[in-house]
Design a protein around this motif. Sequence first.
Motif, PDB file in Angstrom:
ATOM      1  N   ASP A  19      44.459  32.083  34.107  1.00 37.16           N
ATOM      2  CA  ASP A  19      44.518  33.528  34.312  1.00 37.16           C
ATOM      3  C   ASP A  19      44.209  34.237  32.987  1.00 37.16           C
ATOM      4  N   VAL A  20      43.904  35.515  33.065  1.00 36.85           N
ATOM      5  CA  VAL A  20      43.578  36.284  31.859  1.00 36.85           C
ATOM      6  C   VAL A  20      44.757  37.164  31.442  1.00 36.85           C
ATOM      7  N   ASP A  21      45.023  38.226  32.189  1.00 33.73           N
ATOM      8  CA  ASP A  21      46.078  39.167  31.801  1.00 33.73           C
ATOM      9  C   ASP A  21      47.462  38.559  32.022  1.00 33.73           C
ATOM     10  N   GLY A  22      48.284  38.627  30.979  1.00 35.96           N
ATOM     11  CA  GLY A  22      49.609  38.044  31.043  1.00 35.96           C
ATOM     12  C   GLY A  22      49.648  36.611  30.551  1.00 35.96           C
ATOM     13  N   VAL A  23      48.485  36.038  30.297  1.00 35.88           N
ATOM     14  CA  VAL A  23      48.407  34.672  29.769  1.00 35.88           C
ATOM     15  C   VAL A  23      47.543  34.667  28.513  1.00 35.88           C
ATOM     16  N   LEU A  24      46.273  34.922  28.687  1.00 38.18           N
ATOM     17  CA  LEU A  24      45.329  34.868  27.564  1.00 38.18           C
ATOM     18  C   LEU A  24      45.356  36.151  26.723  1.00 38.18           C
ATOM     19  N   ARG A  25      45.631  37.265  27.372  1.00 40.70           N
ATOM     20  CA  ARG A  25      45.735  38.536  26.646  1.00 40.70           C
ATOM     21  C   ARG A  25      46.892  39.340  27.214  1.00 40.70           C
ATOM     22  N   ILE A  58      40.054  45.324  42.581  1.00 36.47           N
ATOM     23  CA  ILE A  58      39.989  43.907  42.213  1.00 36.47           C
ATOM     24  C   ILE A  58      39.312  43.052  43.277  1.00 36.47           C
ATOM     25  N   THR A  59      38.871  43.680  44.362  1.00 38.33           N
ATOM     26  CA  THR A  59      38.052  42.959  45.345  1.00 38.33           C
ATOM     27  C   THR A  59      36.628  43.506  45.378  1.00 38.33           C
ATOM     28  N   GLY A  60      36.313  44.398  44.462  1.00 35.79           N
ATOM     29  CA  GLY A  60      34.950  44.879  44.324  1.00 35.79           C
ATOM     30  C   GLY A  60      34.528  45.929  45.322  1.00 35.79           C
ATOM     31  N   GLU A  61      35.470  46.474  46.067  1.00 37.58           N
ATOM     32  CA  GLU A  61      35.104  47.531  47.014  1.00 37.58           C
ATOM     33  C   GLU A  61      34.731  48.811  46.281  1.00 37.58           C
ATOM     34  N   ILE A  62      35.349  49.024  45.124  1.00 36.36           N
ATOM     35  CA  ILE A  62      35.022  50.174  44.287  1.00 36.36           C
ATOM     36  C   ILE A  62      34.829  49.687  42.857  1.00 36.36           C
ATOM     37  N   THR A  63      34.147  50.465  42.049  1.00 37.74           N
ATOM     38  CA  THR A  63      33.927  50.100  40.656  1.00 37.74           C
ATOM     39  C   THR A  63      35.167  50.400  39.812  1.00 37.74           C
ATOM     40  N   ASP A  64      35.163  49.872  38.610  1.00 35.63           N
ATOM     41  CA  ASP A  64      36.247  50.174  37.679  1.00 35.63           C
ATOM     42  C   ASP A  64      36.324  51.671  37.414  1.00 35.63           C
ATOM     43  N   ALA A 120      40.526  35.521  37.227  1.00 38.22           N
ATOM     44  CA  ALA A 120      41.246  36.774  37.029  1.00 38.22           C
ATOM     45  C   ALA A 120      41.085  37.728  38.199  1.00 38.22           C
ATOM     46  N   ASN A 121      42.170  38.412  38.542  1.00 34.00           N
ATOM     47  CA  ASN A 121      42.094  39.571  39.417  1.00 34.00           C
ATOM     48  C   ASN A 121      41.556  40.717  38.560  1.00 34.00           C
ATOM     49  N   GLY A 122      40.244  40.784  38.444  1.00 27.89           N
ATOM     50  CA  GLY A 122      39.630  41.748  37.551  1.00 27.89           C
ATOM     51  C   GLY A 122      38.862  42.819  38.292  1.00 27.89           C
ATOM     52  N   THR A 123      38.521  43.876  37.570  1.00 28.68           N
ATOM     53  CA  THR A 123      37.652  44.920  38.099  1.00 28.68           C
ATOM     54  C   THR A 123      36.228  44.638  37.623  1.00 28.68           C
ATOM     55  N   THR A 124      35.328  45.524  37.941  1.00 25.02           N
ATOM     56  CA  THR A 124      33.936  45.328  37.533  1.00 25.02           C
ATOM     57  C   THR A 124      33.743  45.455  36.026  1.00 25.02           C
ATOM     58  N   ARG A 125      34.782  45.818  35.299  1.00 28.33           N
ATOM     59  CA  ARG A 125      34.703  45.940  33.842  1.00 28.33           C
ATOM     60  C   ARG A 125      35.135  44.665  33.120  1.00 28.33           C
ATOM     61  N   LEU A 126      35.612  43.675  33.848  1.00 27.75           N
ATOM     62  CA  LEU A 126      36.205  42.508  33.199  1.00 27.75           C
ATOM     63  C   LEU A 126      35.250  41.819  32.247  1.00 27.75           C
ATOM     64  N   GLU A 127      34.039  41.539  32.677  1.00 26.21           N
ATOM     65  CA  GLU A 127      33.101  40.812  31.824  1.00 26.21           C
ATOM     66  C   GLU A 127      32.808  41.571  30.532  1.00 26.21           C
ATOM     67  N   GLN A 128      32.679  42.887  30.641  1.00 31.04           N
ATOM     68  CA  GLN A 128      32.449  43.724  29.462  1.00 31.04           C
ATOM     69  C   GLN A 128      33.631  43.630  28.498  1.00 31.04           C
ATOM     70  N   ASP A 140      34.102  27.917  30.224  1.00 30.06           N
ATOM     71  CA  ASP A 140      32.787  27.546  30.737  1.00 30.06           C
ATOM     72  C   ASP A 140      32.278  28.529  31.780  1.00 30.06           C
ATOM     73  N   THR A 141      33.201  29.177  32.479  1.00 28.51           N
ATOM     74  CA  THR A 141      32.810  30.153  33.494  1.00 28.51           C
ATOM     75  C   THR A 141      33.959  31.119  33.737  1.00 28.51           C
ATOM     76  N   VAL A 142      33.641  32.258  34.340  1.00 32.66           N
ATOM     77  CA  VAL A 142      34.640  33.269  34.692  1.00 32.66           C
ATOM     78  C   VAL A 142      34.556  33.528  36.188  1.00 32.66           C
ATOM     79  N   VAL A 143      35.683  33.436  36.864  1.00 35.47           N
ATOM     80  CA  VAL A 143      35.775  33.799  38.274  1.00 35.47           C
ATOM     81  C   VAL A 143      36.496  35.141  38.339  1.00 35.47           C
ATOM     82  N   ASN A 144      35.728  36.201  38.495  1.00 32.79           N
ATOM     83  CA  ASN A 144      36.244  37.568  38.554  1.00 32.79           C
ATOM     84  C   ASN A 144      36.335  37.956  40.019  1.00 32.79           C
TER      85      ASN A 144
END
Length: 211
Positions: A19-25, A58-64, A120-128, A140-144
């Motif tokens: 996971d990202v938030d709460g673990v890695l950052r 976080i399901t991509g229905e709307i943008t960040d 990560a349960n991320g928004t469309t801004r996660l990769e940025q 090696d990869t990101v599953v957003n």
Amino acid sequence: MTQSHPAHPSLPYAAVLCDVDGVLRHWPADTEIEQAHGLPAGALAAAAFASARVLPAITGEITDEQWRSAVAADLAAGCGSQQRARAAVAAWTERAPFVDQELVGLLARVRDVATVALVANGTTRLEQDLARQGLDTAADTVVNTARIGVAKPDSRVFRIAAERVGVATDRCLFIDDIAANVTAARDAGMTALHYRRLDELRMALAPLLDL
């Protein structure tokens, strides 16, 4: 599908899914922003992470951007000032999280023998954000979830993550700070660690690190 590393068959895991938030950052508290903009304590989190508000993001229905605009509108309705609400969300958006560099280092070592994915349960801004924080090369990869249309703890997230790294679920170690996500990963056939302290994670990773 991400090219998986040739993990030794004696190792317990061929992939580590983190996971990202709460673990890695870790994000700073909202207290100063709320006080500076005249908002009640907890108002930002209550508006941003209400299920009906955050799930579409976080399901991509709307943008960040759409999500943050909606959060500002909700805050304005509560505090009576669109200007203050927008300024608060703008300041909230510009915050920078603390990145656990020791954990980043552990994952780098793991990648010598196993595939690492950020899930990560991320928004469309996660990769940025990951690129801005130097975390785009931490795995090696990101599953957003905003890119796959489903969010943890939906079981499909774990199936998709395992497929992405090319590893059977029973050869995956999943790490998350949310208990429901950990339970869901176990139900999907993965070994899972409820992350609370770095030393516990270090112990879980020891079979991969102490070679």
